[in-house]
Design a protein around this motif. Structure first.
Motif, mmCIF file in Angstrom:
data_model
loop_
_atom_site.group_PDB
_atom_site.id
_atom_site.type_symbol
_atom_site.label_atom_id
_atom_site.label_comp_id
_atom_site.label_asym_id
_atom_site.label_seq_id
_atom_site.Cartn_x
_atom_site.Cartn_y
_atom_site.Cartn_z
ATOM 1 N N VAL A 38 25.888 11.662 69.307
ATOM 2 C CA VAL A 38 26.610 12.521 69.864
ATOM 3 C C VAL A 38 27.106 13.800 68.965
ATOM 4 O O VAL A 38 28.042 13.626 68.141
ATOM 5 C CB VAL A 38 28.017 11.911 70.521
ATOM 6 N N ASP A 39 26.478 14.862 69.126
ATOM 7 C CA ASP A 39 26.762 16.061 68.260
ATOM 8 C C ASP A 39 27.964 16.732 69.021
ATOM 9 O O ASP A 39 27.841 17.290 69.972
ATOM 10 C CB ASP A 39 25.512 17.183 68.480
ATOM 11 N N ASP A 40 29.125 16.587 68.403
ATOM 12 C CA ASP A 40 30.383 17.018 68.724
ATOM 13 C C ASP A 40 30.692 18.716 68.519
ATOM 14 O O ASP A 40 31.560 18.936 67.618
ATOM 15 C CB ASP A 40 31.567 16.423 68.187
ATOM 16 N N GLY A 41 29.637 19.414 68.685
ATOM 17 C CA GLY A 41 29.841 20.739 68.280
ATOM 18 C C GLY A 41 29.722 21.154 66.868
ATOM 19 O O GLY A 41 30.351 22.103 66.411
ATOM 20 N N SER A 42 28.767 20.403 66.116
ATOM 21 C CA SER A 42 28.811 20.458 64.597
ATOM 22 C C SER A 42 28.223 21.949 64.401
ATOM 23 O O SER A 42 27.269 22.293 65.121
ATOM 24 C CB SER A 42 27.824 19.374 64.127
ATOM 25 N N LEU A 43 28.714 22.556 63.405
ATOM 26 C CA LEU A 43 28.510 24.010 63.001
ATOM 27 C C LEU A 43 27.395 23.972 61.974
ATOM 28 O O LEU A 43 26.973 25.102 61.495
ATOM 29 C CB LEU A 43 29.740 24.739 62.569
ATOM 30 N N ASP A 44 26.745 22.854 61.519
ATOM 31 C CA ASP A 44 26.015 22.776 60.316
ATOM 32 C C ASP A 44 24.626 22.674 60.781
ATOM 33 O O ASP A 44 24.347 22.662 61.945
ATOM 34 C CB ASP A 44 26.677 21.806 59.239
ATOM 35 N N LYS A 45 23.744 21.805 60.268
ATOM 36 C CA LYS A 45 22.601 21.533 60.366
ATOM 37 C C LYS A 45 22.435 20.246 61.443
ATOM 38 O O LYS A 45 21.263 19.774 61.775
ATOM 39 C CB LYS A 45 21.543 21.380 59.201
ATOM 40 N N CYS A 46 23.604 19.489 61.571
ATOM 41 C CA CYS A 46 23.565 18.160 62.334
ATOM 42 C C CYS A 46 22.708 18.406 63.648
ATOM 43 O O CYS A 46 21.869 17.413 63.881
ATOM 44 C CB CYS A 46 24.732 17.821 62.525
ATOM 45 N N PRO A 47 22.964 19.427 64.621
ATOM 46 C CA PRO A 47 22.495 19.321 65.665
ATOM 47 C C PRO A 47 20.923 19.261 65.556
ATOM 48 O O PRO A 47 20.128 18.644 66.351
ATOM 49 C CB PRO A 47 22.843 20.633 66.399
ATOM 50 N N LYS A 48 20.510 20.150 64.847
ATOM 51 C CA LYS A 48 18.819 20.226 64.744
ATOM 52 C C LYS A 48 18.390 19.015 64.118
ATOM 53 O O LYS A 48 17.439 18.355 64.552
ATOM 54 C CB LYS A 48 18.572 21.388 63.680
ATOM 55 N N MET A 49 19.137 18.301 63.127
ATOM 56 C CA MET A 49 18.872 17.048 62.544
ATOM 57 C C MET A 49 18.531 15.980 63.619
ATOM 58 O O MET A 49 17.686 15.155 63.747
ATOM 59 C CB MET A 49 19.532 16.816 61.511
ATOM 60 N N CYS A 50 19.628 15.972 64.597
ATOM 61 C CA CYS A 50 19.682 14.925 65.561
ATOM 62 C C CYS A 50 18.375 15.162 66.502
ATOM 63 O O CYS A 50 17.847 14.072 67.037
ATOM 64 C CB CYS A 50 20.978 15.145 66.378
ATOM 65 N N ASP A 51 18.008 16.371 66.800
ATOM 66 C CA ASP A 51 16.817 16.683 67.898
ATOM 67 C C ASP A 51 15.614 16.314 67.081
ATOM 68 O O ASP A 51 14.813 15.689 67.963
ATOM 69 C CB ASP A 51 16.766 18.011 68.119
ATOM 70 N N ASN A 52 15.451 16.433 66.066
ATOM 71 C CA ASN A 52 14.327 16.012 65.087
ATOM 72 C C ASN A 52 14.195 14.518 65.263
ATOM 73 O O ASN A 52 13.102 13.743 65.269
ATOM 74 C CB ASN A 52 14.470 16.113 63.864
ATOM 75 N N TYR A 53 15.432 13.685 64.967
ATOM 76 C CA TYR A 53 15.376 12.329 64.768
ATOM 77 C C TYR A 53 14.799 11.836 66.345
ATOM 78 O O TYR A 53 13.921 10.734 66.448
ATOM 79 C CB TYR A 53 16.640 11.718 64.639
ATOM 80 N N ALA A 54 15.260 12.632 67.303
ATOM 81 C CA ALA A 54 14.887 11.818 68.837
ATOM 82 C C ALA A 54 13.543 12.224 68.969
ATOM 83 O O ALA A 54 12.957 11.443 69.803
ATOM 84 C CB ALA A 54 15.561 12.763 69.688
ATOM 85 N N LEU A 55 13.040 13.076 68.200
ATOM 86 C CA LEU A 55 11.270 13.278 68.408
ATOM 87 C C LEU A 55 10.652 12.133 67.815
ATOM 88 O O LEU A 55 9.402 11.651 68.037
ATOM 89 C CB LEU A 55 11.006 14.585 67.777
ATOM 90 N N LEU A 56 11.204 11.644 66.759
ATOM 91 C CA LEU A 56 10.682 10.482 66.145
ATOM 92 C C LEU A 56 10.676 9.081 66.556
ATOM 93 O O LEU A 56 9.939 8.155 66.285
ATOM 94 C CB LEU A 56 10.897 10.658 64.285
ATOM 95 N N ASP A 57 11.869 8.916 67.065
ATOM 96 C CA ASP A 57 12.248 7.480 67.654
ATOM 97 C C ASP A 57 12.819 7.546 69.260
ATOM 98 O O ASP A 57 13.572 8.187 69.494
ATOM 99 C CB ASP A 57 13.326 6.776 66.759
ATOM 100 N N SER A 58 11.852 6.869 69.937
ATOM 101 C CA SER A 58 12.159 7.006 71.507
ATOM 102 C C SER A 58 13.532 6.381 71.944
ATOM 103 O O SER A 58 14.004 6.535 72.817
ATOM 104 C CB SER A 58 11.027 6.407 72.373
ATOM 105 N N ARG A 59 13.996 5.548 71.069
ATOM 106 C CA ARG A 59 15.320 4.820 71.110
ATOM 107 C C ARG A 59 16.399 5.682 70.898
ATOM 108 O O ARG A 59 17.642 5.346 71.408
ATOM 109 C CB ARG A 59 15.375 3.680 70.402
#
Length: 350
Positions: A38-59
């Motif tokens: 749950v990206d709570d409106g983070s202003l750093d690189k976290c939103p992009k990092m979350c999206d990248n992890y979702a591409l790597l793991d379908s869970r």
């Protein structure tokens, strides 16, 4: 595949620690999990990092939302959870690779509303400085014991002990998702109350009937204490007071006795002493702030009279009874003398 456990990670401003946390979750030995970031409106690189992890793991599911704070981010994750059990893990901490599997096996075997493990406290250098193992053998609480556990979470009922008996946290446990839904248990905002975990724990343990504690420390809580000046501010007292009144309301809601409700009074006394101690420590040379902070405390004359008249003294050591008397009598001279003595003794011990 229906996941056995939904793992919810609220994320805000933790790009330095996020990889460490997510990797320990992806590598859990229990594979039937879903991971809700749950990206709570983070202003750093976290939103992009979350999206990248979702591409790597379908869970992995990613939810991007506007910033509302930790408690409401957890609620958002819970709304999207589908597992039998849910875990709420803080994204600047990390976990043992076996944590979810062990907790799930205990929870299923014993039909638990929740299962808890111990916690290892890690300093900023990555060294374990404390192992908080709450039980030595598997321990199970029934309905009556769960209600008594509520009191031990708020403050100690022992005269000599100050702080609560157990850690006030949800992150070293898993909860039966249907149980939480059935009893409408969720998180408040930490912007309203200083500890959203305490409010959640009171709601949960007041209605729980079977909770297990296992004798393994599997959660790594990363303790990186900021300076006192960053942690402390003059408005902290008001936040403690708001929490105090909410705790009383919760205890009355769940029909605790008048004497049991007095544990909330001890909570307020302990937190006020913490507030005053650091008020003196950080503002010895700033008389205006010191006076303003003390006036906040002493303006609550009616509250301190009520606490003094209550049976809270049954839970208090002699030193805390004296401290309570000073607050009730609004004696700044005695208070300053006590704090000066306390500071001097602490220096001698070092």
């Amino acid at each position: 595949m229906k996941p056995k456990v939904s793992i919810i990670l609220p994320i805000y401003g933790v790009e330095r620690f996020l990889d460490r946390c997510i990797k320990t979750i992806i590598n859990q030995t229990l594979k039937e999990i879903e991971i809700i970031l749950v990206d709570d409106g983070s202003l750093d690189k976290c939103p992009k990092m979350c999206d990248n992890y979702a591409l790597l793991d379908s869970r992995i599911k990613v939810i991007h939302k506007h910033n509302e704070g930790l408690g409401l981010a957890r609620n958002t994750g819970f709304e999207h959870a589908t597992g039998e059990y849910v875990a709420f893990i803080d994204s600047d901490d990390y976990v043992d690779n076996n944590m979810i599997k062990i907790l799930y096996e205990y929870a299923k075997r014993h039909n638990l509303n929740a299962a808890y493990c111990g916690t290892k406290i890690v300093n900023k250098d990555g060294c374990i400085i404390e192992d908080r193992l709450e039980v030595e053998t598997y321990t199970e609480l029934n309905k009556t014991e769960c209600k008594q556990h509520v009191l031990d979470l708020i403050a100690s009922r022992e005269r000599k002990k100050i702080s609560s008996k157990y850690m006030m946290s949800v992150w070293h446990s898993i909860f039966n998702r249907n149980f939480l839904k059935e009893h409408d248990i969720n998180f408040c905002s930490e912007r309203n109350f200083i500890s959203e975990d305490m409010i959640f724990d009171i709601d949960f343990f007041s209605v729980a009937s079977k909770v297990g504690f296992i004798p393994y420390s599997l959660y790594y809580y990363c303790f990186n204490q900021d300076s006192l000046s960053r942690q402390f501010n003059i408005n902290l007292y008001g936040r403690y007071k708001k929490q105090y009144y909410e705790v009383i309301n919760k205890l009355l809601k769940y029909k605790f006795t008048d004497e049991e409700v007095c544990i909330a009074h001890k909570y307020m006394l302990v937190k006020t002493r913490y507030y005053i101690k650091h008020l003196y420590l950080l503002n010895k040379n700033n008389k205006d702030i010191l006076e303003k902070g003390l006036n906040k405390v002493f303006s609550d004359k009616e509250m301190w009279n009520k606490i003094y008249r209550s049976t809270v003294r049954n839970y208090l050591s002699v030193s805390y009874r004296i401290y309570l008397y000073i607050l009730k009598s609004r004696n700044k001279f005695l208070l300053k003398t006590l704090e000066d003595c306390s500071f001097f003794i602490s220096k001698l011990k070092k």
